[in-house]
Design a protein around this motif. Structure first.
Motif, PDB file in Angstrom:
ATOM      1  N   TRP A   1       0.833  -1.208   0.000  1.00  0.00           N
ATOM      2  CA  TRP A   1       0.000   0.000   0.000  1.00  0.00           C
ATOM      3  C   TRP A   1       0.868   1.259   0.000  1.00  0.00           C
ATOM      4  O   TRP A   1       0.603   2.213  -0.737  1.00  0.00           O
ATOM      5  N   THR A   2       1.923   1.260   0.799  1.00  0.00           N
ATOM      6  CA  THR A   2       2.812   2.419   0.856  1.00  0.00           C
ATOM      7  C   THR A   2       3.616   2.556  -0.429  1.00  0.00           C
ATOM      8  O   THR A   2       3.832   3.670  -0.919  1.00  0.00           O
TER       9      THR A   2
ATOM     10  N   ARG B 103      -1.258   2.565  -8.579  1.00  0.00           N
ATOM     11  CA  ARG B 103      -1.542   1.277  -9.213  1.00  0.00           C
ATOM     12  C   ARG B 103      -3.012   0.923  -9.048  1.00  0.00           C
ATOM     13  O   ARG B 103      -3.634   1.281  -8.053  1.00  0.00           O
ATOM     14  N   PRO B 104      -3.555   0.129  -9.973  1.00  0.00           N
ATOM     15  CA  PRO B 104      -4.947  -0.313  -9.815  1.00  0.00           C
ATOM     16  C   PRO B 104      -5.080  -1.338  -8.678  1.00  0.00           C
ATOM     17  O   PRO B 104      -4.113  -2.012  -8.318  1.00  0.00           O
ATOM     18  N   VAL B 105      -6.271  -1.441  -8.148  1.00  0.00           N
ATOM     19  CA  VAL B 105      -6.515  -2.315  -7.003  1.00  0.00           C
ATOM     20  C   VAL B 105      -6.253  -3.775  -7.354  1.00  0.00           C
ATOM     21  O   VAL B 105      -5.710  -4.524  -6.543  1.00  0.00           O
TER      22      VAL B 105
ATOM     23  N   LEU C  79      -3.861  -6.345  -5.231  1.00  0.00           N
ATOM     24  CA  LEU C  79      -4.348  -7.596  -4.648  1.00  0.00           C
ATOM     25  C   LEU C  79      -3.562  -8.801  -5.142  1.00  0.00           C
ATOM     26  O   LEU C  79      -3.218  -9.693  -4.352  1.00  0.00           O
ATOM     27  N   VAL C  80      -3.259  -8.840  -6.429  1.00  0.00           N
ATOM     28  CA  VAL C  80      -2.477  -9.948  -6.976  1.00  0.00           C
ATOM     29  C   VAL C  80      -1.069  -9.941  -6.387  1.00  0.00           C
ATOM     30  O   VAL C  80      -0.540 -10.987  -6.002  1.00  0.00           O
ATOM     31  N   LYS C  81      -0.471  -8.765  -6.288  1.00  0.00           N
ATOM     32  CA  LYS C  81       0.868  -8.667  -5.702  1.00  0.00           C
ATOM     33  C   LYS C  81       0.846  -9.076  -4.233  1.00  0.00           C
ATOM     34  O   LYS C  81       1.747  -9.770  -3.762  1.00  0.00           O
TER      35      LYS C  81
END
Length: 166
Positions: free
Chosen positions: A130-131, A137-139, A143-145
């Motif tokens: 998140w930081t 970046r897209p959500v 989430l995948v990362k």
């Protein structure tokens, strides 16, 4: 003897984390980090302020030597150090901390230690990703990362916990 062994393992793991951060970029979706597992294995008898100081120094050193954004690992690692005793209290029970036992797979069971490790690793990855993204970046990418990084880091961190806390 055990303290010197752990201190050597701590320094070696920090060096390995620096090498992983610099030279082992699997993809943009996978980030490997061993630091939450290392924080989990620090003995209980070390007080919270000393634990936070050790975490600060280790996180700052990893950020400084890894060539990434300075303070990123540090920002994600300090909440992990803060939440470590809370999570161990919740999962293992408060009597464990009162006896000042060390984290051990044999004493506490691999399932409970794995659960604490997974929670701490998810907290680290959530804050770090998140930081790092800072709203750029897209959500779905985040989430995948988060999922891929957590799974890969968890598998490797479990081996580290088996070595550091037999």
């Amino acid at each position: 003897m055990r303290d010197s062994r752990f201190f050597l393992l701590f320094l070696l793991t920090v060096a390995v984390q620096i090498l992983i951060s610099n030279f082992l970029n699997l993809s943009q979706f996978v980030m490997i980090n061993l630091m939450p597992a290392l924080i989990l294995c620090i003995p209980y008898r070390i007080s919270s302020p000393i634990l936070m100081l050790i975490t600060f120094i280790a996180g700052f050193f990893v950020d400084l030597m890894a060539g990434g954004m300075l303070g990123l690992t540090l920002v994600a690692l300090l909440p992990v150090a803060f939440a470590r005793n809370i999570m161990l209290n919740l999962v293992l029970g408060s009597d464990t901390l009162s006896r000042l036992d060390s984290v051990s797979l044999a004493k506490h069971g691999s399932t409970r230690i794995s659960l604490v490790l997974l929670i701490l690793l998810m907290l680290f990855m959530l804050i770090y990703i998140w930081t790092d993204a800072a709203g750029t970046r897209p959500v779905w990418f985040l989430l995948v990362k988060f999922l891929c990084s957590t799974i890969v880091s968890y598998a490797i961190s479990l081996l580290l916990v088996k070595i550091a806390a037999p």
